[in-house]
Each structure stands twice: as structure tokens, then as C-alpha cells.
Design a protein around this motif. Structure first.
Motif, PDB file in Angstrom:
ATOM      1  N   SER A 103       0.833  -1.206   0.000  1.00 18.60           N
ATOM      2  CA  SER A 103       0.000   0.000   0.000  1.00 18.60           C
ATOM      3  C   SER A 103       0.868   1.258   0.000  1.00 18.60           C
ATOM      4  CB  SER A 103      -0.933   0.000   1.212  1.00 18.60           C
ATOM      5  OG  SER A 103      -0.173   0.058   2.401  1.00 18.60           O
ATOM      6  N   GLN A 104       1.960   1.229   0.811  1.00 18.61           N
ATOM      7  CA  GLN A 104       2.863   2.382   0.845  1.00 18.61           C
ATOM      8  C   GLN A 104       3.512   2.593  -0.518  1.00 18.61           C
ATOM      9  OE1 GLN A 104       5.584   1.627   4.006  1.00 18.61           O
ATOM     10  NE2 GLN A 104       4.088   2.077   5.635  1.00 18.61           N
ATOM     11  N   ALA A 105       3.908   1.446  -1.160  1.00 13.90           N
ATOM     12  CA  ALA A 105       4.540   1.579  -2.485  1.00 13.90           C
ATOM     13  C   ALA A 105       3.541   2.181  -3.477  1.00 13.90           C
ATOM     14  CB  ALA A 105       5.024   0.215  -2.955  1.00 13.90           C
ATOM     15  N   GLN A 106       2.283   1.709  -3.421  1.00 14.90           N
ATOM     16  CA  GLN A 106       1.278   2.262  -4.315  1.00 14.90           C
ATOM     17  C   GLN A 106       1.066   3.755  -4.059  1.00 14.90           C
ATOM     18  OE1 GLN A 106      -2.198  -0.143  -3.812  1.00 14.90           O
ATOM     19  NE2 GLN A 106      -1.376  -1.909  -4.957  1.00 14.90           N
ATOM     20  N   GLU A 107       0.969   4.105  -2.764  1.00 17.64           N
ATOM     21  CA  GLU A 107       0.782   5.514  -2.427  1.00 17.64           C
ATOM     22  C   GLU A 107       1.955   6.350  -2.911  1.00 17.64           C
ATOM     23  OE1 GLU A 107       0.218   5.609   1.735  1.00 17.64           O
ATOM     24  OE2 GLU A 107      -1.837   4.827   1.677  1.00 17.64           O
ATOM     25  N   LEU A 108       3.184   5.817  -2.686  1.00 20.83           N
ATOM     26  CA  LEU A 108       4.354   6.561  -3.152  1.00 20.83           C
ATOM     27  C   LEU A 108       4.321   6.716  -4.680  1.00 20.83           C
ATOM     28  CD1 LEU A 108       7.109   4.898  -0.948  1.00 20.83           C
ATOM     29  CD2 LEU A 108       6.343   7.262  -0.826  1.00 20.83           C
ATOM     30  N   GLN A 113       3.582  10.229  -9.215  1.00 21.19           N
ATOM     31  CA  GLN A 113       2.916  10.626 -10.456  1.00 21.19           C
ATOM     32  C   GLN A 113       2.255  11.995 -10.316  1.00 21.19           C
ATOM     33  OE1 GLN A 113       0.216   7.455 -11.399  1.00 21.19           O
ATOM     34  NE2 GLN A 113       1.791   6.186 -12.409  1.00 21.19           N
ATOM     35  N   GLN A 114       1.587  12.185  -9.167  1.00 21.04           N
ATOM     36  CA  GLN A 114       0.950  13.488  -8.948  1.00 21.04           C
ATOM     37  C   GLN A 114       1.989  14.604  -8.929  1.00 21.04           C
ATOM     38  OE1 GLN A 114      -1.312  13.125  -5.376  1.00 21.04           O
ATOM     39  NE2 GLN A 114      -2.998  11.976  -6.348  1.00 21.04           N
ATOM     40  N   GLN A 115       3.114  14.355  -8.236  1.00 22.08           N
ATOM     41  CA  GLN A 115       4.163  15.380  -8.177  1.00 22.08           C
ATOM     42  C   GLN A 115       4.698  15.683  -9.582  1.00 22.08           C
ATOM     43  OE1 GLN A 115       7.071  13.945  -5.455  1.00 22.08           O
ATOM     44  NE2 GLN A 115       5.786  14.326  -3.628  1.00 22.08           N
ATOM     45  N   GLN A 116       4.885  14.628 -10.394  1.00 23.63           N
ATOM     46  CA  GLN A 116       5.365  14.866 -11.751  1.00 23.63           C
ATOM     47  C   GLN A 116       4.375  15.720 -12.536  1.00 23.63           C
ATOM     48  OE1 GLN A 116       6.124  11.043 -13.485  1.00 23.63           O
ATOM     49  NE2 GLN A 116       8.177  10.850 -12.572  1.00 23.63           N
ATOM     50  N   GLN A 117       3.082  15.366 -12.436  1.00 17.47           N
ATOM     51  CA  GLN A 117       2.071  16.145 -13.157  1.00 17.47           C
ATOM     52  C   GLN A 117       2.078  17.599 -12.680  1.00 17.47           C
ATOM     53  OE1 GLN A 117      -1.636  14.111 -12.645  1.00 17.47           O
ATOM     54  NE2 GLN A 117      -1.122  12.447 -14.068  1.00 17.47           N
ATOM     55  N   SER A 119       4.507  19.231 -11.229  1.00 19.77           N
ATOM     56  CA  SER A 119       5.735  19.924 -11.646  1.00 19.77           C
ATOM     57  C   SER A 119       5.654  20.301 -13.127  1.00 19.77           C
ATOM     58  CB  SER A 119       6.948  19.033 -11.401  1.00 19.77           C
ATOM     59  OG  SER A 119       6.877  17.855 -12.202  1.00 19.77           O
ATOM     60  N   GLN A 120       5.117  19.396 -13.952  1.00 16.26           N
ATOM     61  CA  GLN A 120       4.985  19.726 -15.368  1.00 16.26           C
ATOM     62  C   GLN A 120       4.033  20.903 -15.574  1.00 16.26           C
ATOM     63  OE1 GLN A 120       3.746  16.083 -17.212  1.00 16.26           O
ATOM     64  NE2 GLN A 120       5.788  15.120 -17.056  1.00 16.26           N
ATOM     65  N   GLU A 121       2.909  20.874 -14.839  1.00 13.75           N
ATOM     66  CA  GLU A 121       1.969  21.984 -14.952  1.00 13.75           C
ATOM     67  C   GLU A 121       2.612  23.292 -14.495  1.00 13.75           C
ATOM     68  OE1 GLU A 121      -1.366  20.790 -12.693  1.00 13.75           O
ATOM     69  OE2 GLU A 121      -2.119  19.338 -14.167  1.00 13.75           O
ATOM     70  N   GLN A 122       3.365  23.205 -13.381  1.00 16.98           N
ATOM     71  CA  GLN A 122       4.032  24.417 -12.900  1.00 16.98           C
ATOM     72  C   GLN A 122       5.037  24.922 -13.925  1.00 16.98           C
ATOM     73  OE1 GLN A 122       5.725  23.474  -9.118  1.00 16.98           O
ATOM     74  NE2 GLN A 122       3.746  23.513  -8.036  1.00 16.98           N
ATOM     75  N   GLU A 123       5.798  24.002 -14.526  1.00 18.67           N
ATOM     76  CA  GLU A 123       6.773  24.427 -15.539  1.00 18.67           C
ATOM     77  C   GLU A 123       6.078  25.114 -16.713  1.00 18.67           C
ATOM     78  OE1 GLU A 123       8.898  20.934 -16.552  1.00 18.67           O
ATOM     79  OE2 GLU A 123      10.086  20.900 -14.703  1.00 18.67           O
ATOM     80  N   LEU A 124       4.938  24.519 -17.163  1.00 19.96           N
ATOM     81  CA  LEU A 124       4.209  25.142 -18.262  1.00 19.96           C
ATOM     82  C   LEU A 124       3.704  26.535 -17.870  1.00 19.96           C
ATOM     83  CD1 LEU A 124       2.138  22.049 -19.472  1.00 19.96           C
ATOM     84  CD2 LEU A 124       4.007  23.169 -20.717  1.00 19.96           C
ATOM     85  N   HIS A 125       3.186  26.601 -16.648  1.00 20.36           N
ATOM     86  CA  HIS A 125       2.686  27.891 -16.176  1.00 20.36           C
ATOM     87  C   HIS A 125       3.823  28.908 -16.074  1.00 20.36           C
ATOM     88  CE1 HIS A 125      -0.011  30.616 -14.165  1.00 20.36           C
ATOM     89  NE2 HIS A 125       0.826  30.707 -13.118  1.00 20.36           N
ATOM     90  N   VAL A 126       4.956  28.449 -15.569  1.00 14.20           N
ATOM     91  CA  VAL A 126       6.111  29.355 -15.436  1.00 14.20           C
ATOM     92  C   VAL A 126       6.593  29.805 -16.807  1.00 14.20           C
ATOM     93  CG1 VAL A 126       8.524  29.444 -14.724  1.00 14.20           C
ATOM     94  CG2 VAL A 126       6.806  28.448 -13.198  1.00 14.20           C
ATOM     95  N   ASP A 127       6.652  28.877 -17.759  1.00  9.21           N
ATOM     96  CA  ASP A 127       7.082  29.261 -19.109  1.00  9.21           C
ATOM     97  C   ASP A 127       6.144  30.315 -19.712  1.00  9.21           C
ATOM     98  OD1 ASP A 127       9.190  27.507 -18.988  1.00  9.21           O
ATOM     99  OD2 ASP A 127       8.045  25.833 -19.871  1.00  9.21           O
ATOM    100  N   HIS A 128       4.848  30.103 -19.516  1.00 15.58           N
ATOM    101  CA  HIS A 128       3.883  31.070 -20.037  1.00 15.58           C
ATOM    102  C   HIS A 128       4.080  32.434 -19.381  1.00 15.58           C
ATOM    103  CE1 HIS A 128       0.209  32.427 -21.904  1.00 15.58           C
ATOM    104  NE2 HIS A 128      -0.298  32.756 -20.708  1.00 15.58           N
ATOM    105  N   GLN A 129       4.273  32.402 -18.053  1.00 13.99           N
ATOM    106  CA  GLN A 129       4.490  33.674 -17.348  1.00 13.99           C
ATOM    107  C   GLN A 129       5.774  34.342 -17.813  1.00 13.99           C
ATOM    108  OE1 GLN A 129       4.368  32.818 -13.194  1.00 13.99           O
ATOM    109  NE2 GLN A 129       2.121  32.916 -13.060  1.00 13.99           N
ATOM    110  N   GLN A 130       6.831  33.540 -18.000  1.00 14.79           N
ATOM    111  CA  GLN A 130       8.098  34.125 -18.453  1.00 14.79           C
ATOM    112  C   GLN A 130       7.940  34.773 -19.827  1.00 14.79           C
ATOM    113  OE1 GLN A 130      10.995  30.994 -18.308  1.00 14.79           O
ATOM    114  NE2 GLN A 130      11.291  31.170 -16.077  1.00 14.79           N
TER     115      GLN A 130
END
Length: 303
Positions: A103-108, A113-117, A119-130
Motif C-alpha cells: 500500500s505504501q509503495a502504491q501511495e508513493l 505521479q501526482q508530483q510529476q504532473q 511539476s509539469q503543470e508548474q513548468e508550463l505555467h512558469v514558461d507562459h508567465q516568463q
């Protein structure tokens, strides 16, 4: 005579029957003991009692063995049950741990996956802002450059005007400064003269004060010396008085002592002495030392 003793019976026997069972005592010959006849019924009873005792003992031993076997089997069963319980508990714990780990492995994995998504969204948002910021900065830079040019032109014009005005003001200020400096020099000279006069007056006052202080110190020293001389004179006079009194007391004591000795000598001379005592008295007669101002009296020794 034949001695009789009760034999050790394996079974409880009545006292009446026990008296009939006799045994030979050591140290007594068998011929002296007369055998007593025993009844066959009594012998059979005795044999049956022995058999019953043996059977009961065998049954008791068998029961004890069975009990021991049951107890050992019960202990073994108890130990087996405990081992089985421990093994089942360990298996359950192992299964629970595996489930928790999975269960811990699944949660991790899900978190990763959530963190990757995110981070990708944040990068896209940051690129747009830049990109937006860069476009805005370029626009601002163009506007700023134009404003700088205009402001520089205005500043040049203003600087030229200010330079002209400043030159005029400097000329005027120079004239005023020259006038002020000349006035200040005159004032400075006057102040120096006044300061010199003040210093001279102060020096004269200091000299007068020092002279007065020296005069006062001299008078004070003279007074102290006079007081010391008077004190010393008084002390010397008191010491002289004390010495004179001490000498007078010592002289009076000495005179009194000499007078007493003279009286004692006179009393001794007036007394009649025997010839032997007179000789001893002559030998033991003390020699008087005359005091200052007195004449020593001499007495002729008798021949």
C-alpha cells in the motif's frame, strides 16, 4: 526361653492376628523356639492380602505412568499449540507488513505521479508567465528608451540653463566671499588683540594670587614652627620635672637606706662581744662604701 517379636506386616492386620505372627530374634538358636502351628485359612488370607497389595501397587504404578504420559502429551500439545499460534501470528504479521509495504509503495507511486504532473503543470505555467514577462519587458524597454532620450534632451537644456545661472551666482558668491573674508580677517585680528590683553590680565592676576598664596604659606609655616617649639619646650620641661622628681626620690631612698645601715652598725659596735665572737665579727664585718659627701669611719681592730 524363646523371644518373640512382631513381624513387619505389609498390610494392616488386627492386633489379635499380629500377635500370632512371630519372628526369630538374632542370637537365639532355632531349637529353643518352639514353632507354633498356623491355620491354613490364615495363611490363605495372608497370601490374598499380599496379592491384593501387589495388584494395588501395580495399578498405582500404571496410573502414575498414565498420568505422566497424559501430562507429557498435554505439555507437548500445549507447546505445539503455542508454536502454531506463534507461527500463525508471525504469518499474519508478515502478511500485514507485506500489505502495508504494497500500500505504501502504491501511495508513493501515486504521489510521485501526482508530483510529476504538478511539476509539469508548474513548468508550463512558469514558461507562459516568463513569455508574458519578456514581452512586457521588451515593451517597457522600448518605452523606457524613448523616455530616456526625451529626458536626456530636457536635461541637456536644463543643464545649460543651470550652468549659466550657476556662473552668475558663482561670480556673485565670489564677491560676497571676498568681502566676508576681509571682514573676518579684521575681526580675527581684533579678537587676537583682545585675547592677548585678556591673557596678560589673567597672568597678572595669577601672579598676584601666587604671591598671596606664598605669603600665606610662609605665615602658616611660621605659625606651625612656633607651635611646635612651644610644644617641644613644654614637653622638655615636663620631662625635666619628671627626671628631677625621680632623682630626688632615688636620693631620698638612698639616704634613708644609708642611715639605717649606719644605725645598725652603731648598735652592733655598742654591744659587748666575746673574744671569739669579736674575731668572727671582725672577719664578717662588712665594708661600708661612703656615699658622696660623707666620710668613712674607721675603727681600729683589737690586737
Amino acid at each position: 526361653p524363646c523371644q518373640k517379636m512382631l513381624s513387619e506386616l505389609p498390610v494392616e492386620v488386627p492386633l489379635e492376628d499380629a500377635e500370632k505372627h512371630t519372628t526369630l530374634v538374632k542370637g537365639v538358636p532355632e531349637q529353643e523356639c518352639e514353632p507354633q502351628p498356623q491355620e491354613p485359612q490364615q495363611q490363605e488370607l495372608h497370601v490374598e492380602q499380599q496379592q491384593q497389595q501387589q495388584e494395588s501397587q501395580v495399578q498405582e504404578l500404571h496410573m502414575d505412568q498414565q498420568q505422566q504420559q497424559q501430562e507429557s502429551q498435554g505439555q507437548e500439545l500445549h507447546v505445539d499449540q503455542q508454536q502454531q499460534q506463534q507461527e500463525s501470528q508471525e504469518q499474519e504479521l508478515h502478511v500485514d507488513q507485506q500489505q502495508q509495504q504494497e500500500s505504501q509503495a502504491q501511495e508513493l507511486h501515486v504521489d510521485h505521479q501526482q508530483q510529476q504532473q504538478e511539476s509539469q503543470e508548474q513548468e508550463l505555467h512558469v514558461d507562459h508567465q516568463q513569455q508574458q514577462q519578456e514581452s512586457q519587458e521588451q515593451e517597457l524597454h522600448v518605452d523606457h528608451h524613448q523616455q530616456q532620450q526625451e529626458s536626456q534632451e530636457q536635461e541637456l537644456h536644463v543643464d545649460q540653463q543651470q550652468q549659466q545661472e550657476s556662473r552668475v551666482q558663482e561670480l556673485h558668491v565670489d564677491q560676497q566671499q571676498q568681502q566676508q573674508e576681509s571682514q573676518e580677517q579684521e575681526l580675527h585680528v581684533d579678537q587676537q588683540q583682545q585675547e592677548l590683553q585678556v591673557q596678560e590680565v589673567q597672568q597678572q592676576q595669577q601672579q598676584q594670587q601666587e604671591q598671596q598664596e606664598d605669603h600665606q604659606k610662609a605665615e602658616h609655616l611660621e605659625q606651625e614652627e612656633a607651635q611646635r617649639e612651644q610644644q617641644l619646650k613644654g614637653q622638655l620641661e615636663q620631662e625635666k620635672k619628671g627626671v628631677d622628681q625621680h632623682l630626688d626620690q632615688e636620693l631620698t631612698k638612698r639616704d634613708e637606706h644609708l642611715e639605717k645601715k649606719g644605725e645598725q652598725l652603731l648598735e652592733q659596735q655598742e654591744k659587748p662581744l666575746e673574744p671569739a665572737e669579736q674575731q668572727e665579727g671582725q672577719l664578717k664585718q662588712p665594708v661600708l662604701i661612703p656615699a658622696p659627701g660623707q666620710v668613712q669611719e674607721t675603727h681600729p681592730s683589737p690586737t
